[in-house]
Scaffold this motif. Sequence first.
Motif, mmCIF file in Angstrom:
data_model
loop_
_atom_site.group_PDB
_atom_site.id
_atom_site.type_symbol
_atom_site.label_atom_id
_atom_site.label_comp_id
_atom_site.label_asym_id
_atom_site.label_seq_id
_atom_site.Cartn_x
_atom_site.Cartn_y
_atom_site.Cartn_z
ATOM 1 N N UNK A 1 -5.896 29.626 -31.534
ATOM 2 C CA UNK A 1 -6.964 30.439 -30.940
ATOM 3 C C UNK A 1 -8.334 29.817 -31.185
ATOM 4 N N UNK A 2 -8.544 29.249 -32.368
ATOM 5 C CA UNK A 2 -9.818 28.593 -32.657
ATOM 6 C C UNK A 2 -10.033 27.385 -31.750
ATOM 7 N N UNK B 1 -13.744 27.506 -27.179
ATOM 8 C CA UNK B 1 -14.603 26.325 -27.112
ATOM 9 C C UNK B 1 -16.089 26.636 -27.298
ATOM 10 N N UNK B 2 -16.521 27.863 -26.992
ATOM 11 C CA UNK B 2 -17.942 28.183 -27.181
ATOM 12 C C UNK B 2 -18.220 28.827 -28.535
ATOM 13 N N UNK B 3 -17.171 29.053 -29.341
ATOM 14 C CA UNK B 3 -17.342 29.540 -30.703
ATOM 15 C C UNK B 3 -17.828 30.962 -30.837
ATOM 16 N N UNK C 1 -11.309 29.901 -20.934
ATOM 17 C CA UNK C 1 -10.970 29.067 -22.098
ATOM 18 C C UNK C 1 -9.459 28.975 -22.264
ATOM 19 N N UNK C 2 -8.779 30.111 -22.104
ATOM 20 C CA UNK C 2 -7.324 30.154 -22.228
ATOM 21 C C UNK C 2 -6.668 29.247 -21.193
ATOM 22 N N UNK C 3 -7.102 29.369 -19.953
ATOM 23 C CA UNK C 3 -6.511 28.584 -18.873
ATOM 24 C C UNK C 3 -6.782 27.090 -19.051
#
Length: 72
Positions: A36-37, A41-43, A51-53
Amino acid sequence: MKTFLAALLACVSLVASTSTFAKESEESEKAMMMQLKKMDTNGDGMVSKDEYMKYHEARYDAMKKPKTAWST
């Protein structure tokens, strides 16, 4: 006496398998959190659909496709 030993062995086996399951479950949870970390990507502490895709598309693209007799 044999019944007692059989029951004792069953209890010991149950306790051993339970602790093994707990350890594997804990390791799986750690691995999931690390994944998950990487996706976030944008923290911001959240994983968006984008982000998942992107993460999974990159993993899919990185997989080696097996060569078959049909491929050229």
